[in-house]
Motif scaffolding. Structure first.
Motif, PDB file in Angstrom:
ATOM      1  N   LEU A  97      -0.411   3.939  -0.777  1.00  0.00           N
ATOM      2  CA  LEU A  97      -1.829   3.689  -0.508  1.00  0.00           C
ATOM      3  C   LEU A  97      -2.739   3.900  -1.717  1.00  0.00           C
ATOM      4  CD1 LEU A  97      -2.231   5.106   3.116  1.00  0.00           C
ATOM      5  CD2 LEU A  97      -2.074   2.715   2.390  1.00  0.00           C
ATOM      6  N   PRO A  98      -2.629   5.022  -2.453  1.00  0.00           N
ATOM      7  CA  PRO A  98      -3.506   5.185  -3.618  1.00  0.00           C
ATOM      8  C   PRO A  98      -3.317   4.094  -4.668  1.00  0.00           C
ATOM      9  CG  PRO A  98      -2.484   7.267  -3.032  1.00  0.00           C
ATOM     10  CD  PRO A  98      -1.794   6.216  -2.237  1.00  0.00           C
ATOM     11  N   LEU A  99      -2.069   3.686  -4.890  1.00  0.00           N
ATOM     12  CA  LEU A  99      -1.783   2.641  -5.874  1.00  0.00           C
ATOM     13  C   LEU A  99      -2.411   1.319  -5.462  1.00  0.00           C
ATOM     14  CD1 LEU A  99       2.014   3.445  -6.364  1.00  0.00           C
ATOM     15  CD2 LEU A  99       0.170   4.055  -7.933  1.00  0.00           C
ATOM     16  N   TRP A 100      -2.383   1.052  -4.169  1.00  0.00           N
ATOM     17  CA  TRP A 100      -2.899  -0.214  -3.635  1.00  0.00           C
ATOM     18  C   TRP A 100      -4.416  -0.182  -3.465  1.00  0.00           C
ATOM     19  CZ3 TRP A 100      -3.908  -1.508   1.914  1.00  0.00           C
ATOM     20  CH2 TRP A 100      -4.150  -2.875   2.097  1.00  0.00           C
ATOM     21  N   LEU A 101      -4.927   0.880  -2.848  1.00  0.00           N
ATOM     22  CA  LEU A 101      -6.368   0.970  -2.572  1.00  0.00           C
ATOM     23  C   LEU A 101      -7.204   1.026  -3.842  1.00  0.00           C
ATOM     24  CD1 LEU A 101      -6.329   3.541   0.383  1.00  0.00           C
ATOM     25  CD2 LEU A 101      -6.764   1.076   0.529  1.00  0.00           C
ATOM     26  N   SER A 102      -6.654   1.640  -4.895  1.00  0.00           N
ATOM     27  CA  SER A 102      -7.392   1.757  -6.160  1.00  0.00           C
ATOM     28  C   SER A 102      -7.420   0.457  -6.939  1.00  0.00           C
ATOM     29  CB  SER A 102      -6.750   2.841  -7.032  1.00  0.00           C
ATOM     30  OG  SER A 102      -5.444   2.442  -7.430  1.00  0.00           O
ATOM     31  N   GLY A 103      -6.527  -0.466  -6.588  1.00  0.00           N
ATOM     32  CA  GLY A 103      -6.416  -1.711  -7.346  1.00  0.00           C
ATOM     33  C   GLY A 103      -5.516  -1.587  -8.554  1.00  0.00           C
ATOM     34  N   ALA A 104      -4.938  -0.404  -8.759  1.00  0.00           N
ATOM     35  CA  ALA A 104      -4.004  -0.233  -9.883  1.00  0.00           C
ATOM     36  C   ALA A 104      -2.807  -1.161  -9.717  1.00  0.00           C
ATOM     37  CB  ALA A 104      -3.548   1.224  -9.968  1.00  0.00           C
ATOM     38  N   ILE A 105      -2.324  -1.274  -8.466  1.00  0.00           N
ATOM     39  CA  ILE A 105      -1.280  -2.239  -8.120  1.00  0.00           C
ATOM     40  C   ILE A 105      -1.816  -3.027  -6.930  1.00  0.00           C
ATOM     41  CG2 ILE A 105       1.120  -2.570  -7.417  1.00  0.00           C
ATOM     42  CD1 ILE A 105       1.832   0.039  -8.714  1.00  0.00           C
ATOM     43  N   PRO A 106      -2.493  -4.131  -7.164  1.00  0.00           N
ATOM     44  CA  PRO A 106      -3.206  -4.844  -6.087  1.00  0.00           C
ATOM     45  C   PRO A 106      -2.322  -5.475  -5.030  1.00  0.00           C
ATOM     46  CG  PRO A 106      -3.318  -6.064  -8.168  1.00  0.00           C
ATOM     47  CD  PRO A 106      -2.723  -4.733  -8.492  1.00  0.00           C
ATOM     48  N   ASP A 107      -1.064  -5.769  -5.362  1.00  0.00           N
ATOM     49  CA  ASP A 107      -0.160  -6.375  -4.384  1.00  0.00           C
ATOM     50  C   ASP A 107       0.504  -5.269  -3.567  1.00  0.00           C
ATOM     51  OD1 ASP A 107       1.420  -9.019  -3.633  1.00  0.00           O
ATOM     52  OD2 ASP A 107       2.889  -7.402  -3.805  1.00  0.00           O
ATOM     53  N   PHE A 108       0.398  -5.342  -2.239  1.00  0.00           N
ATOM     54  CA  PHE A 108       0.917  -4.272  -1.381  1.00  0.00           C
ATOM     55  C   PHE A 108       2.424  -4.131  -1.500  1.00  0.00           C
ATOM     56  CE2 PHE A 108       2.279  -2.562   2.817  1.00  0.00           C
ATOM     57  CZ  PHE A 108       1.671  -1.323   2.709  1.00  0.00           C
ATOM     58  N   THR A 109       3.131  -5.250  -1.582  1.00  0.00           N
ATOM     59  CA  THR A 109       4.590  -5.199  -1.741  1.00  0.00           C
ATOM     60  C   THR A 109       4.965  -4.443  -3.011  1.00  0.00           C
ATOM     61  OG1 THR A 109       4.969  -7.259  -0.530  1.00  0.00           O
ATOM     62  CG2 THR A 109       6.681  -6.585  -2.083  1.00  0.00           C
ATOM     63  N   ASP A 110       4.277  -4.730  -4.106  1.00  0.00           N
ATOM     64  CA  ASP A 110       4.543  -4.041  -5.368  1.00  0.00           C
ATOM     65  C   ASP A 110       4.227  -2.553  -5.264  1.00  0.00           C
ATOM     66  OD1 ASP A 110       5.385  -6.353  -6.559  1.00  0.00           O
ATOM     67  OD2 ASP A 110       3.556  -6.717  -7.699  1.00  0.00           O
TER      68      ASP A 110
END
Length: 490
Positions: free
Chosen positions: A94-107
């Protein structure tokens, strides 16, 4: 009556999984602190919101189940561990995705699974330039540290008030064919394991700081080393520091992390006889020494002499056998004979009871002794031969357990290789990718070598690899049982 019992057990399972998630949520304090220190304020909400929700839910379920102890069945223990690892991996993304650091949820999920399973395979091509790099990279390395000793083991250590059979949980999460306790109480065992784990982490942190790393880099790499993960704060991994001192420190701690932690407990109790008798330790040390020296000799011309070559050969050998996955040199550019040695180490893994992944040395020892016993039976049909481990006769069923493990291991390797080939990956890349995912190693060969990343893989392959990493971390049986239709029949 049966329906009420099932509802009660469902509540116990849900309660434990939510409490485990809440404990992981508490560790968000590390990246949150880093974000404040380095003024990455934009990253705070991506940590604080999931952290707050998980803690509130944890408190609610902790209070709801207070003074309601329930014996956890073996079946429920497998469900808890399998669910906990899946839920925590999604939560950690969640932090990686919500922050936009890793925008793709699968990644983001792949990166999180890779972190918690201590695989260290990354989809990132730019680590140093990652958005909110300080907080995100610290979180990535923290997932290694949590997954290395085990998120369930941490929960059992911190929450003896759960009132459930902690040994069932530890048994489903720990590695190796033999499951046992260091102490009479499983909570004390979990505490001792984490105490020793924490001590090694602090020691490596101090030594890396003395070797010239910043406190932040030293902390991240100490987390990743002891967890045998492999995430780094640098694009070029540990090789970016170009420091012999850093290389040797991390080499030593990769070696220590690959040893059964129960032997450290024996050392604390001054039971050195237990250490001297340990067959697995002897074989592990022998493999490391032979592989390191052999590669050092083969690559001495590349690195300008035997001793400098030994620095790189021992680092890469331990990086693979301990499944840490760090890199100071691209072994895919080495001589074919050196690559063959590295390739063989992909199959080994560390010792049982270590933070390392892979098959585990003890299983190869047992498999070798099974082969030797069968040869003796052919030569002496009337003879009775037992398998001796640590100078003692092993359990009669150990041969069947190890054989079953290797069967599942090979089947999952073949299936994962086929998935890669199905999406037009070449056989070498697909096969070593499967070895790396299931063995929680990190790098592979071909297009997944130490200088490459996993970002280019199709989404389906990433999800399959995520399953393979968790299955490998839990050593197959837990996930196979959890996914088996017969498991869910009454």
């Amino acid at each position: 009556m049966e329906k009420t019992k099932n509802v009660s057990m469902t509540f116990v399972v849900a309660r434990i999984v939510i409490l485990i998630t809440a404990i992981v949520g508490l560790t968000f304090i590390f990246p949150v602190t880093s974000a404040v220190i380095h003024k990455e304020y934009g990253a705070l909400s991506s940590f604080l919101i999931p952290m707050g929700v998980s803690i509130v839910m944890g408190i609610i379920f902790l209070l709801l189940g207070k003074n309601k102890p329930s014996r956890l069945s073996t079946r429920a223990g497998f469900v808890v561990v399998a669910l906990a690892w899946c839920v925590v991996s999604l939560f950690g993304a969640l932090p990686l995705w919500l922050s936009g650091a890793i925008p793709d949820f699968t990644d983001a999920v792949f990166e999180s699974v890779s972190g918690f399973s201590t695989t260290g395979a990354t989809i990132l091509s730019e680590i140093e330039g990652l958005p909110y790099a300080y907080s995100m990279n610290l979180w990535r390395c923290t997932t290694h540290w949590l997954g290395g000793m085990g998120i369930v083991a941490l929960t059992v250590a911190l929450l003896p008030i759960l009132g459930v059979g902690g040994f069932q949980l530890i048994k489903a999460e720990t590695t190796g064919p033999e499951k046992g306790k260091l102490t009479a109480k499983i909570t004390d065992t979990a505490k001792w394991l984490w105490f020793m784990y924490f001590g090694f982490t602090v020691l490596e942190l101090i030594l890396l700081k003395m070797a010239g790393m910043s406190f932040y880099d030293a902390l991240c790499h100490a987390f990743a080393t002891l967890g045998t993960g492999g995430f780094s704060t640098r694009n070029a991994s540990v090789g970016a520091y170009n420091s012999a001192a850093v290389d040797w420190i991390i080499t030593v701690f990769m070696f220590l992390a690959g040893i059964n932690f129960s032997l450290y407990y024996s050392a604390i109790r001054r039971d050195f006889g237990e250490i001297r008798r340990n067959t697995e330790l002897k074989v592990y040390v022998s493999i490391v020494v032979l592989a390191s020296v052999a590669i050092a000799v083969l690559e001495s011309g590349r690195f300008g002499g035997f001793f400098k070559s030994l620095r790189y050969s021992s680092f890469q050998s331990l990086s693979i056998i301990s499944t840490a996955g760090f890199a100071t040199s691209d072994f895919t550019l080495w001589k074919p004979a050196s690559q063959a040695i590295i390739f063989a180490l992909f199959f080994m893994g560390g010792c049982a009871g270590s933070t390392g992944g892979g098959v585990k040395v003890i299983r190869w020892v047992v498999l070798g002794k099974i082969a030797h016993r069968e040869i003796l039976k052919l030569l002496h049909p009337r003879g009775v031969f037992s398998i001796r481990i640590n100078k003692q006769n092993s359990r009669p069923e150990i041969a069947a357990t190890v054989t079953a493990f290797f069967f599942i291991y090979l089947m999952l390797i073949f299936a994962t290789t086929f998935v890669g080939c199905l999406f037009n990956m070449d056989v070498l890349t697909s096969f070593t990718g499967a070895l790396s995912m299931i063995g929680n190693v990190g790098p592979g060969f071909g297009s997944l070598g130490p200088s490459c990343n996993y970002g280019w893989l199709p989404a389906f392959v990433k999800w399959w690899y995520s399953f393979a990493m968790i299955a490998g971390r839990l050593e197959f049986f837990t996930m196979v049982i959890f996914l088996s239709p017969s498991f869910w029949k009454k």
